[in-house]
Design a protein around this motif. Structure first.
Motif, mmCIF file in Angstrom:
data_model
loop_
_atom_site.group_PDB
_atom_site.id
_atom_site.type_symbol
_atom_site.label_atom_id
_atom_site.label_comp_id
_atom_site.label_asym_id
_atom_site.label_seq_id
_atom_site.Cartn_x
_atom_site.Cartn_y
_atom_site.Cartn_z
ATOM 1 N N UNK A 69 7.480 5.183 -5.416
ATOM 2 C CA UNK A 69 6.328 4.075 -4.789
ATOM 3 C C UNK A 69 6.218 2.406 -5.045
ATOM 4 N N UNK A 70 7.595 2.822 -4.067
ATOM 5 C CA UNK A 70 7.782 1.353 -3.424
ATOM 6 C C UNK A 70 7.128 0.758 -2.620
ATOM 7 N N UNK A 71 6.609 -0.606 -2.507
ATOM 8 C CA UNK A 71 6.063 -0.891 -1.858
ATOM 9 C C UNK A 71 4.599 -0.360 -1.800
ATOM 10 N N UNK A 72 4.454 0.497 -2.460
ATOM 11 C CA UNK A 72 2.958 0.937 -2.497
ATOM 12 C C UNK A 72 1.788 1.128 -3.811
ATOM 13 N N UNK A 96 1.206 -5.321 -1.090
ATOM 14 C CA UNK A 96 1.934 -7.150 0.127
ATOM 15 C C UNK A 96 2.111 -6.042 1.282
ATOM 16 N N UNK A 97 2.081 -7.710 2.385
ATOM 17 C CA UNK A 97 2.270 -7.263 3.689
ATOM 18 C C UNK A 97 3.154 -6.912 4.263
ATOM 19 N N UNK A 98 4.104 -7.839 3.589
ATOM 20 C CA UNK A 98 5.588 -7.872 3.687
ATOM 21 C C UNK A 98 6.629 -7.049 2.636
ATOM 22 N N UNK A 99 7.599 -6.228 3.944
ATOM 23 C CA UNK A 99 8.073 -5.722 2.561
ATOM 24 C C UNK A 99 9.850 -6.517 3.463
ATOM 25 N N UNK A 100 11.120 -6.682 2.544
ATOM 26 C CA UNK A 100 12.075 -6.687 2.701
ATOM 27 C C UNK A 100 13.107 -5.751 3.386
#
Length: 223
Positions: A74-77, A195-199
């Motif tokens: 679920x990283x980034x989700x 969040x729209x931005x992901x490193x």
């Protein structure tokens, strides 16, 4: 960094400090629907009994597997993660009407363990240094351990059932011939949590490396 799991941990503090009593938290359909004590739909998931081995056991597993799901599949989700919570809680509440359970927190923990275990089928686990098995067997091992402690296994079976329903609808059925994606995260949750931005350089902790405690430690086959 595992914000959802930390919030769940902190919600345990008021009952343990006796600021409120379990009688104000437990699941009671009559009090909910006739006396509009709606908070019981949520608070029944937040009590794991008095401080003791069973309480600590549930807290450790709730934190570990919630964190690994959050930082893994679920990283980034985050919105999808929250939707899994809501979907699982809804099903448990419906099923709870028929099995007369007053607290569903342990079932929720088992649901998280089940989803993680099915998404990491090749991880080898070690339970108290006594049993070696692959991750998909972990929920059943925990159920057997609960039985040895003299607890009812109904709550474990409920968590396994709900976890399997979610896993099947989310991971299995959509990739079958003619299958479709039934579970869709509502747009409002995506607007609130995602969040729209992901490193792109972030290297998350591998979801399949539980570690940390001997009764759930795992490693990849061949590792």
């Amino acid at each position: 960094m595992a914000y959802q799991s930390l919030r769940l941990e902190y919600l345990q503090i008021p009952p343990q400090l006796e600021l409120i009593t379990p009688f104000q938290l437990y699941f009671n359909p009559e009090l909910i629907f006739k006396h509009f004590q709606i908070w019981r739909l949520i608070t029944n998931f937040l009590f794991f009994g008095p401080v003791g081995f069973n309480f600590l056991f549930n807290m450790i597993f709730l934190y570990r597997y919630c964190r690994m799901l959050e930082e893994g599949s679920f990283r980034g989700r985050t919105a999808d993660f929250v939707f899994m919570f809501l979907f699982g809680g809804f099903l448990m509440t419906i099923f709870g009407l028929f099995v007369s359970l007053v607290f569903l927190g342990q079932a929720f923990t088992i649901m998280l363990v089940y989803v993680w275990s099915r998404r990491n089928p090749y991880v080898r686990m070690n339970f108290f240094g006594l049993l070696n098995f692959q991750a998909p067997f972990l929920p059943w091992v925990l159920m057997g351990f609960s039985l040895l402690l003299g607890n009812s296994i109904i709550v474990d079976l409920l968590g396994i059932a709900v976890g399997h329903i979610y896993y099947f609808l989310e991971d299995v059925f959509p990739i079958q011939p003619g299958g479709i994606r039934i579970l869709k995260t509502p747009s409002i949750l995506k607007a609130i949590f995602d969040t729209p931005d992901e490193d792109p350089n972030y290297n998350p902790l591998p979801e399949e490396r539980p570690g940390g405690f001997a009764w759930g430690e795992g490693q990849r086959l061949g590792g």
